[in-house]
Design an enzyme around this catalytic site. Structure first.
Site, PDB file in Angstrom:
ATOM      1  N   GLY A 226      -1.393 -10.373  -5.984  1.00 61.78           N
ATOM      2  CA  GLY A 226      -0.912  -9.074  -5.543  1.00 61.78           C
ATOM      3  C   GLY A 226      -1.940  -8.114  -4.981  1.00 61.78           C
ATOM      4  O   GLY A 226      -1.582  -7.034  -4.511  1.00 61.78           O
ATOM      5  N   ASP A 227      -3.227  -8.485  -5.008  1.00 62.85           N
ATOM      6  CA  ASP A 227      -4.235  -7.565  -4.484  1.00 62.85           C
ATOM      7  C   ASP A 227      -5.485  -8.325  -4.033  1.00 62.85           C
ATOM      8  O   ASP A 227      -6.609  -8.001  -4.422  1.00 62.85           O
ATOM      9  CB  ASP A 227      -4.604  -6.530  -5.545  1.00 62.85           C
ATOM     10  CG  ASP A 227      -5.344  -5.321  -4.956  1.00 62.85           C
ATOM     11  OD1 ASP A 227      -5.243  -5.107  -3.733  1.00 62.85           O
ATOM     12  OD2 ASP A 227      -6.017  -4.617  -5.725  1.00 62.85           O
ATOM     13  N   ILE A 228      -5.279  -9.339  -3.192  1.00 62.75           N
ATOM     14  CA  ILE A 228      -6.414 -10.095  -2.671  1.00 62.75           C
ATOM     15  C   ILE A 228      -7.085  -9.257  -1.590  1.00 62.75           C
ATOM     16  O   ILE A 228      -6.609  -9.162  -0.464  1.00 62.75           O
ATOM     17  CB  ILE A 228      -5.960 -11.461  -2.123  1.00 62.75           C
ATOM     18  CG1 ILE A 228      -5.413 -12.324  -3.265  1.00 62.75           C
ATOM     19  CG2 ILE A 228      -7.122 -12.181  -1.432  1.00 62.75           C
ATOM     20  CD1 ILE A 228      -4.941 -13.694  -2.851  1.00 62.75           C
TER      21      ILE A 228
END
Length: 354
Positions: A226-228
């Site tokens: 969800g937050d690469i």
């Protein structure tokens, strides 16, 4: 929504002395060095401890590379099941040979504890100690085309591995940083100073609603990081491959294509070049195919994530003006958003080679 009713996640105010005492009391470790790391809403501290002198029956040895003491903000700390879900995902990926932080058991045999740090109003903070993973943060580099391709490959491979993982708290999670929550940005756009930019954000929201959210049933779902982004990826010494990933604070059950969209967005910001996003996409496609509908939402998805990062970054900075980490995207983000938004979709897809 009234501006005063919006939730504020204040980073915990804990000095080094108090942090060292927490580690000693909760984990039985003696800290020999401590320094603060970047953090959006949480307090993150890199610590090293004496390797030969510790008192914790649940730990066989002290990690040579040290740990990250993670002190979660009091608002998110109210959701214990979420903490347990994040811990479970990290432990699962570690078993799948993915290099990522993993939680350490404290002296009582738990992967976290809830502590009163004096914030008042019955607020408590979740305290975790995570094994530190060494490596160069991608943010500090000028990524080569090969590294960008590996970002895409790594993103797809991560989600393929996560197909074997399930967690009820992550599956039911709903928060502002999910792409599902793009319509909620309307409650925060008052922080945008430029009237034209506010209009642009509203246009992106409307397009995202019609192109993506109205077709949500047609996308493959699963667990994602969800937050690469450039701050959460570790790079090997050759600067050509991704060696690991950190920060599972945004882990969630969502559309798998959103993982690519998020990674693509931040890599474009990092290299300041929309066209070079093609390498991220090609790396992803080397592991996982995408449908025609997924292809068609890549441009609007990147625009939406840019808006989310820019708006929420400005909002967080308004409430925590000393934390410049939350506005890292703003340096290049607005320029890229304005440029990408007016580009013809098919021209963008041709430029990206899809």
């Amino acid at each position: 929504m009234d501006q005063a009713t919006l939730e504020v996640r204040n980073r915990p105010n804990v000095n080094d002395k108090a942090a060292i005492e927490l580690v000693n009391i909760l984990y039985g470790f003696k800290v020999i060095s401590i320094r603060e790391l970047n953090g959006y809403d949480d307090k993150n501290l890199r610590i090293k401890c004496l390797e030969e002198d510790f008192d914790n029956p649940h730990v066989e040895s002290v990690e040579k590379d040290g740990y990250v003491l993670k002190i979660m903000n009091s608002l998110d700390s109210k959701n214990i099941s979420l903490v347990e879900g994040q811990n479970a995902m990290m432990l699962y990926l570690h078993q799948q040979s993915v290099s990522c932080p993993i939680p350490v058991m404290n002296s009582k045999g738990s992967y976290y504890s809830l502590e009163d740090l004096g914030e008042g109003k019955n607020n408590k903070n979740v305290i975790r100690l995570l094994v530190y993973r060494p490596g160069e943060i991608l943010y500090n580099l000028e990524p080569s085309d090969a590294l960008l391709r590996d970002v895409g490959r790594f993103s797809a491979d991560l989600d393929e591995k996560l197909k074997g993982f399930s967690n009820s708290s992550l599956k039911s999670r709903d928060f502002i940083w999910m792409l599902f929550s793009i319509p909620k940005l309307r409650d925060y756009t008052y922080v945008i100073k430029d009237h034209r930019d506010r209009i642009l954000v509203e246009k992106v929201i409307v397009r995202f609603e019609t192109s993506v959210l109205d077709n949500i049933d047609h996308f493959e779902m699963g667990m994602i990081h969800g937050d690469i982004n450039e701050q959460n990826l570790l790079v090997d010494s050759d600067h050509q491959t991704i060696s690991g990933i950190i920060d599972f604070g945004d882990s969630q059950y969502s559309c798998l294509i959103f993982e690519l969209i998020i990674a693509l967005c931040y890599m474009i910001i990092q290299v300041k070049d929309i066209e070079r996003g093609r390498h991220v996409i090609h790396g992803y496609l080397s592991v996982k195919k995408i449908t025609e509908l997924e292809r068609k939402i890549l441009k609007i998805g990147v625009c939406a994530r840019l808006c989310q990062s820019l708006v929420m970054g400005a909002y967080s900075h308004l409430n925590n003006p000393k934390n410049d980490y939350v506005i890292v995207t703003a340096a290049n983000g607005w320029k890229i958003l304005r440029e990408l938004w007016i580009m013809d979709e098919e021209a963008v897809f041709k430029m990206w080679g899809i």
